[in-house]
Design a protein around this motif. Structure first.
Motif, PDB file in Angstrom:
ATOM      1  N   LEU A  82      -1.050 -18.529 -60.008  1.00 46.57           N
ATOM      2  CA  LEU A  82      -0.848 -17.227 -60.648  1.00 46.57           C
ATOM      3  C   LEU A  82       0.608 -16.782 -60.568  1.00 46.57           C
ATOM      4  CD1 LEU A  82      -4.033 -15.269 -59.480  1.00 46.57           C
ATOM      5  CD2 LEU A  82      -3.513 -16.105 -61.776  1.00 46.57           C
ATOM      6  N   SER A  83       1.303 -17.240 -59.532  1.00 46.95           N
ATOM      7  CA  SER A  83       2.723 -16.889 -59.399  1.00 46.95           C
ATOM      8  C   SER A  83       3.571 -17.478 -60.522  1.00 46.95           C
ATOM      9  CB  SER A  83       3.258 -17.368 -58.041  1.00 46.95           C
ATOM     10  OG  SER A  83       2.571 -16.740 -56.988  1.00 46.95           O
ATOM     11  N   GLU A  84       3.020 -18.460 -61.225  1.00 49.54           N
ATOM     12  CA  GLU A  84       3.722 -19.058 -62.353  1.00 49.54           C
ATOM     13  C   GLU A  84       3.684 -18.136 -63.585  1.00 49.54           C
ATOM     14  OE1 GLU A  84       4.904 -22.409 -62.481  1.00 49.54           O
ATOM     15  OE2 GLU A  84       4.445 -22.793 -60.372  1.00 49.54           O
ATOM     16  N   LEU A  85       2.786 -17.136 -63.558  1.00 47.67           N
ATOM     17  CA  LEU A  85       2.614 -16.257 -64.709  1.00 47.67           C
ATOM     18  C   LEU A  85       3.411 -14.972 -64.548  1.00 47.67           C
ATOM     19  CD1 LEU A  85      -1.270 -16.570 -65.134  1.00 47.67           C
ATOM     20  CD2 LEU A  85       0.511 -17.957 -66.224  1.00 47.67           C
ATOM     21  N   GLU A  86       3.569 -14.263 -65.650  1.00 41.56           N
ATOM     22  CA  GLU A  86       4.213 -12.955 -65.617  1.00 41.56           C
ATOM     23  C   GLU A  86       3.195 -11.910 -65.153  1.00 41.56           C
ATOM     24  OE1 GLU A  86       7.392 -12.430 -66.177  1.00 41.56           O
ATOM     25  OE2 GLU A  86       7.752 -14.546 -66.658  1.00 41.56           O
ATOM     26  N   THR A  87       3.707 -10.824 -64.607  1.00 41.37           N
ATOM     27  CA  THR A  87       2.840  -9.750 -64.112  1.00 41.37           C
ATOM     28  C   THR A  87       1.831  -9.270 -65.158  1.00 41.37           C
ATOM     29  OG1 THR A  87       4.584  -9.031 -62.590  1.00 41.37           O
ATOM     30  CG2 THR A  87       2.806  -7.473 -63.021  1.00 41.37           C
ATOM     31  N   PRO A  88       2.233  -9.033 -66.411  1.00 40.68           N
ATOM     32  CA  PRO A  88       1.253  -8.594 -67.417  1.00 40.68           C
ATOM     33  C   PRO A  88       0.156  -9.624 -67.690  1.00 40.68           C
ATOM     34  CG  PRO A  88       3.500  -8.170 -68.167  1.00 40.68           C
ATOM     35  CD  PRO A  88       3.605  -9.040 -66.963  1.00 40.68           C
ATOM     36  N   GLN A  89       0.420 -10.905 -67.389  1.00 40.35           N
ATOM     37  CA  GLN A  89      -0.586 -11.942 -67.589  1.00 40.35           C
ATOM     38  C   GLN A  89      -1.564 -12.012 -66.399  1.00 40.35           C
ATOM     39  OE1 GLN A  89       2.414 -15.073 -68.112  1.00 40.35           O
ATOM     40  NE2 GLN A  89       1.639 -15.416 -70.191  1.00 40.35           N
ATOM     41  N   ILE A  90      -1.064 -11.666 -65.209  1.00 42.16           N
ATOM     42  CA  ILE A  90      -1.905 -11.739 -64.008  1.00 42.16           C
ATOM     43  C   ILE A  90      -2.881 -10.565 -63.938  1.00 42.16           C
ATOM     44  CG2 ILE A  90      -1.895 -11.837 -61.487  1.00 42.16           C
ATOM     45  CD1 ILE A  90       0.960 -12.914 -61.636  1.00 42.16           C
ATOM     46  N   THR A  91      -2.406  -9.396 -64.343  1.00 42.94           N
ATOM     47  CA  THR A  91      -3.189  -8.164 -64.169  1.00 42.94           C
ATOM     48  C   THR A  91      -4.583  -8.220 -64.786  1.00 42.94           C
ATOM     49  OG1 THR A  91      -1.120  -6.910 -64.147  1.00 42.94           O
ATOM     50  CG2 THR A  91      -3.149  -5.669 -64.455  1.00 42.94           C
ATOM     51  N   PRO A  92      -4.746  -8.650 -66.050  1.00 42.52           N
ATOM     52  CA  PRO A  92      -6.101  -8.686 -66.631  1.00 42.52           C
ATOM     53  C   PRO A  92      -7.041  -9.615 -65.872  1.00 42.52           C
ATOM     54  CG  PRO A  92      -4.430  -8.942 -68.340  1.00 42.52           C
ATOM     55  CD  PRO A  92      -3.734  -9.075 -67.036  1.00 42.52           C
ATOM     56  N   ILE A  93      -6.505 -10.679 -65.317  1.00 45.49           N
ATOM     57  CA  ILE A  93      -7.337 -11.618 -64.549  1.00 45.49           C
ATOM     58  C   ILE A  93      -7.866 -10.942 -63.292  1.00 45.49           C
ATOM     59  CG2 ILE A  93      -7.355 -13.819 -63.313  1.00 45.49           C
ATOM     60  CD1 ILE A  93      -5.089 -14.728 -65.204  1.00 45.49           C
ATOM     61  N   LEU A  94      -6.981 -10.231 -62.577  1.00 44.68           N
ATOM     62  CA  LEU A  94      -7.383  -9.544 -61.356  1.00 44.68           C
ATOM     63  C   LEU A  94      -8.396  -8.436 -61.640  1.00 44.68           C
ATOM     64  CD1 LEU A  94      -3.921  -9.264 -59.553  1.00 44.68           C
ATOM     65  CD2 LEU A  94      -5.771 -10.866 -59.043  1.00 44.68           C
ATOM     66  N   ILE A 106      -4.351 -10.651 -53.967  1.00 40.83           N
ATOM     67  CA  ILE A 106      -3.184  -9.764 -53.961  1.00 40.83           C
ATOM     68  C   ILE A 106      -2.524  -9.734 -52.590  1.00 40.83           C
ATOM     69  CG2 ILE A 106      -2.476  -7.333 -54.134  1.00 40.83           C
ATOM     70  CD1 ILE A 106      -4.401  -7.027 -56.456  1.00 40.83           C
ATOM     71  N   SER A 107      -3.323  -9.817 -51.536  1.00 37.27           N
ATOM     72  CA  SER A 107      -2.757  -9.767 -50.180  1.00 37.27           C
ATOM     73  C   SER A 107      -1.824 -10.939 -49.890  1.00 37.27           C
ATOM     74  CB  SER A 107      -3.884  -9.747 -49.144  1.00 37.27           C
ATOM     75  OG  SER A 107      -4.598 -10.972 -49.149  1.00 37.27           O
ATOM     76  N   LEU A 108      -1.945 -12.026 -50.669  1.00 38.71           N
ATOM     77  CA  LEU A 108      -1.124 -13.221 -50.433  1.00 38.71           C
ATOM     78  C   LEU A 108       0.186 -13.205 -51.219  1.00 38.71           C
ATOM     79  CD1 LEU A 108      -3.901 -15.988 -50.437  1.00 38.71           C
ATOM     80  CD2 LEU A 108      -2.854 -14.845 -48.481  1.00 38.71           C
ATOM     81  N   PHE A 109       0.309 -12.290 -52.177  1.00 34.44           N
ATOM     82  CA  PHE A 109       1.567 -12.166 -52.915  1.00 34.44           C
ATOM     83  C   PHE A 109       2.586 -11.413 -52.055  1.00 34.44           C
ATOM     84  CE2 PHE A 109      -1.384 -12.437 -56.649  1.00 34.44           C
ATOM     85  CZ  PHE A 109      -0.822 -13.567 -57.235  1.00 34.44           C
ATOM     86  N   ASP A 110       3.875 -11.551 -52.396  1.00 31.57           N
ATOM     87  CA  ASP A 110       4.882 -10.768 -51.682  1.00 31.57           C
ATOM     88  C   ASP A 110       4.720  -9.291 -52.036  1.00 31.57           C
ATOM     89  OD1 ASP A 110       6.714 -10.045 -54.014  1.00 31.57           O
ATOM     90  OD2 ASP A 110       6.764 -12.232 -54.133  1.00 31.57           O
ATOM     91  N   GLU A 111       5.261  -8.421 -51.179  1.00 32.68           N
ATOM     92  CA  GLU A 111       5.038  -6.978 -51.324  1.00 32.68           C
ATOM     93  C   GLU A 111       5.511  -6.441 -52.672  1.00 32.68           C
ATOM     94  OE1 GLU A 111       6.406  -4.584 -48.131  1.00 32.68           O
ATOM     95  OE2 GLU A 111       5.407  -5.781 -46.593  1.00 32.68           O
ATOM     96  N   GLU A 112       6.616  -6.950 -53.152  1.00 33.87           N
ATOM     97  CA  GLU A 112       7.151  -6.470 -54.439  1.00 33.87           C
ATOM     98  C   GLU A 112       6.173  -6.751 -55.574  1.00 33.87           C
ATOM     99  OE1 GLU A 112      11.050  -7.131 -57.355  1.00 33.87           O
ATOM    100  OE2 GLU A 112      11.035  -7.967 -55.324  1.00 33.87           O
ATOM    101  N   LEU A 113       5.619  -7.975 -55.589  1.00 27.50           N
ATOM    102  CA  LEU A 113       4.672  -8.324 -56.647  1.00 27.50           C
ATOM    103  C   LEU A 113       3.351  -7.585 -56.454  1.00 27.50           C
ATOM    104  CD1 LEU A 113       4.009  -9.906 -59.152  1.00 27.50           C
ATOM    105  CD2 LEU A 113       3.497 -11.918 -57.731  1.00 27.50           C
ATOM    106  N   GLN A 114       2.947  -7.367 -55.201  1.00 23.91           N
ATOM    107  CA  GLN A 114       1.735  -6.590 -54.941  1.00 23.91           C
ATOM    108  C   GLN A 114       1.835  -5.212 -55.576  1.00 23.91           C
ATOM    109  OE1 GLN A 114       0.343  -6.267 -50.889  1.00 23.91           O
ATOM    110  NE2 GLN A 114       0.845  -8.394 -50.431  1.00 23.91           N
ATOM    111  N   ASP A 115       2.967  -4.542 -55.329  1.00 26.33           N
ATOM    112  CA  ASP A 115       3.166  -3.195 -55.876  1.00 26.33           C
ATOM    113  C   ASP A 115       3.150  -3.210 -57.404  1.00 26.33           C
ATOM    114  OD1 ASP A 115       3.364  -2.194 -53.334  1.00 26.33           O
ATOM    115  OD2 ASP A 115       5.545  -2.288 -53.263  1.00 26.33           O
ATOM    116  N   ALA A 116       3.804  -4.226 -57.981  1.00 24.50           N
ATOM    117  CA  ALA A 116       3.874  -4.320 -59.444  1.00 24.50           C
ATOM    118  C   ALA A 116       2.490  -4.539 -60.051  1.00 24.50           C
ATOM    119  CB  ALA A 116       4.814  -5.455 -59.845  1.00 24.50           C
ATOM    120  N   LEU A 117       1.692  -5.377 -59.413  1.00 23.63           N
ATOM    121  CA  LEU A 117       0.340  -5.659 -59.919  1.00 23.63           C
ATOM    122  C   LEU A 117      -0.561  -4.431 -59.821  1.00 23.63           C
ATOM    123  CD1 LEU A 117      -0.189  -9.222 -58.396  1.00 23.63           C
ATOM    124  CD2 LEU A 117       0.020  -8.675 -60.818  1.00 23.63           C
ATOM    125  N   LEU A 118      -0.501  -3.753 -58.683  1.00 23.00           N
ATOM    126  CA  LEU A 118      -1.351  -2.580 -58.481  1.00 23.00           C
ATOM    127  C   LEU A 118      -0.982  -1.450 -59.444  1.00 23.00           C
ATOM    128  CD1 LEU A 118      -1.548  -2.588 -54.586  1.00 23.00           C
ATOM    129  CD2 LEU A 118      -3.425  -3.019 -56.162  1.00 23.00           C
TER     130      LEU A 118
END
Length: 453
Positions: A82-94, A106-118
């Protein structure tokens, strides 16, 4: 998927990727169950996984199907892809995942990406995930699903069936219906069988079971699994300190927990960190193993120290050097057998200090019996080999003593770790092996020193 079928699928997949016949690969993958696709992806190389991921994106796989596959993949591999994808591509999957699966990833992503996804997720899903991330890892609150169906006491059985039908795409499989009051307090539980068999106009409050098996949100997931197993439940509700219903842990999650805990215990018994995976590269694998190997190097030096104290005796009597590894090895075997028994009993909740005395007494009798039988056989063999009965007597006696010591260590070490609130599987096997080596050498060489010199 059975191993032969998986191996066949792997061969075809690798061939399709090598020949770049991705259309054929896509047609094959969409016919498979999501769990089988997940198993396939886990057994591919990183480069091959990336090809599969790109294929999914190019063919515009639906987020729901995407989520079903990634929910079955090991979290570390899923996050890597999932880290290979852009944030807008990951969000619908989650968003299509259950809240517990989404929180796990989400807990396994870095904090910056966690915040962006949420921030990009729908508010309702983001709130559920954030609430679960607030609980400790491996707690009921972290593994529960917030997608459940709860109704009030005055709801009729007929209305409950209608509610189930309307919510079928939004909640986990409703093995049970939980009954709550207007403040979300858990009041009771009703099985689907009860709802179907009673008069449709019967209120849930009249047929519900008020004595509900439940767990607190901070309960360790291992204890949650024990509750489900002990009481043959298909799901267990999770409540807070006010008895408000927070979520549900279902049997499919329990199976994952049992597998995870078993893997963790096996790794800990061997002195390997629980996040170790065969997919790690050489450098990371070394990093996971070296700390315990360094610890082993320091502790096994005690064995070398014991042997060095008797090096003059060993030079004079060669049989000591020939037989002493056998004394230590037999002690290690018995010690590890005892550790395996003790750790299992502790983990499933069948053992504490009070009951351990009975178990210890029984294990000591077994070790004495084993020591007498093995010791006599070993003594006879050594006496025949070296033409000295006294050599055989020393050898057999040392084996008996070391088996008794090994049993004591194999019982007491896991119990002591449990008392200290540490995992009893925490390298108990390694500790017992190292200590039985030390005591085994000392018993054998010490006896020889007393009798022969």
């Amino acid at each position: 998927m059975k191993q032969p079928a998986l191996e066949k699928l792997l061969r075809f997949t690798k061939q399709f990727i090598r020949l770049r016949t991705l259309g054929h690969l896509w047609n094959a993958l969409i016919k498979l169950h999501e769990a089988d696709v997940a198993s396939l992806i886990e057994n591919l190389s990183l480069q091959e996984r990336r090809v599969i991921l790109k294929l999914f994106m190019d063919r515009k796989m639906e987020a729901e199907h995407f989520a079903a596959i990634f929910s079955e993949i090991r979290p570390e591999i899923a996050v890597e892809l999932l880290s290979e994808l852009e944030t807008p591509q990951i969000t619908p999957i989650l968003e299509e995942m259950s809240s517990d699966d989404a929180a796990s990833l989400i807990s396994l992503f870095d904090e910056e990406l966690q915040d962006a996804l949420l921030k990009r997720m729908k508010k309702e899903e983001a709130v559920d995930v954030q609430e679960q991330l607030a609980y400790p890892e491996e707690s009921a609150g972290r593994v529960m699903s917030a997608d459940f169906l709860a109704l009030e006491e005055n709801t009729t059985a007929g209305d409950a069936i209608t509610a189930i039908q309307l919510a079928q795409d939004e909640v986990e499989v409703p093995f049970y219906l939980y009954v709550i009051d207007d403040e979300q307090h858990l009041k009771g539980v009703v099985s689907l069988k009860q709802i179907i068999l009673v008069n449709p106009k019967t209120p849930l409050g009249e047929i519900m079971i008020t004595d509900v098996y439940k767990v607190d949100a901070y309960t360790d997931q291992e204890e949650v699994a024990a509750v489900v197993a002990n009481y043959n439940l298909l799901a267990v509700p999770v409540v807070d300190e006010r008895n408000c219903l927070l979520g549900v842990v279902t049997v499919d999650d329990i199976i994952d927990i049992i597998q995870e805990e078993a893997t963790e215990d096996i790794y800990k018994l061997a002195g390997v960190t629980q996040d170790y995976s065969i997919d790690l590269n050489v450098a990371k694998s070394l990093g996971k193993r070296i700390p315990w190997l360094l610890t082993s190097l320091l502790t096994t030096s005690l064995s070398a120290l014991v042997v060095s104290l008797f090096q003059g005796n060993i030079r004079q009597f060669v049989f000591l050097a020939v037989l002493m590894p056998m004394v230590a090895a037999l002690g290690g075997v018995v010690g590890n057998q005892t550790v395996a028994i003790m750790v299992r009993e502790i983990v499933i909740g069948n053992l504490d200090w009070k009951r351990s005395r009975k178990i210890l007494f029984k294990e000591l009798l077994v070790s004495i019996g084993s020591g007498l039988i093995i010791g006599l056989l070993a003594a006879a063999a050594a006496a025949l080999l070296f033409q000295q009965w006294i050599f055989g007597a020393i050898f057999g006696t040392a084996i008996l003593f070391n088996l008794i010591i090994a049993t004591l260590l194999g019982t007491l070490i896991p119990l002591t770790l449990r008392t200290l609130r540490l995992d009893p599987a925490l390298a108990s096997g390694m500790m017992v092996t190292m200590l039985t080596d030390v005591f085994g050498y000392f018993c054998f060489l010490g006896l020889a020193a007393i009798i022969l010199f």
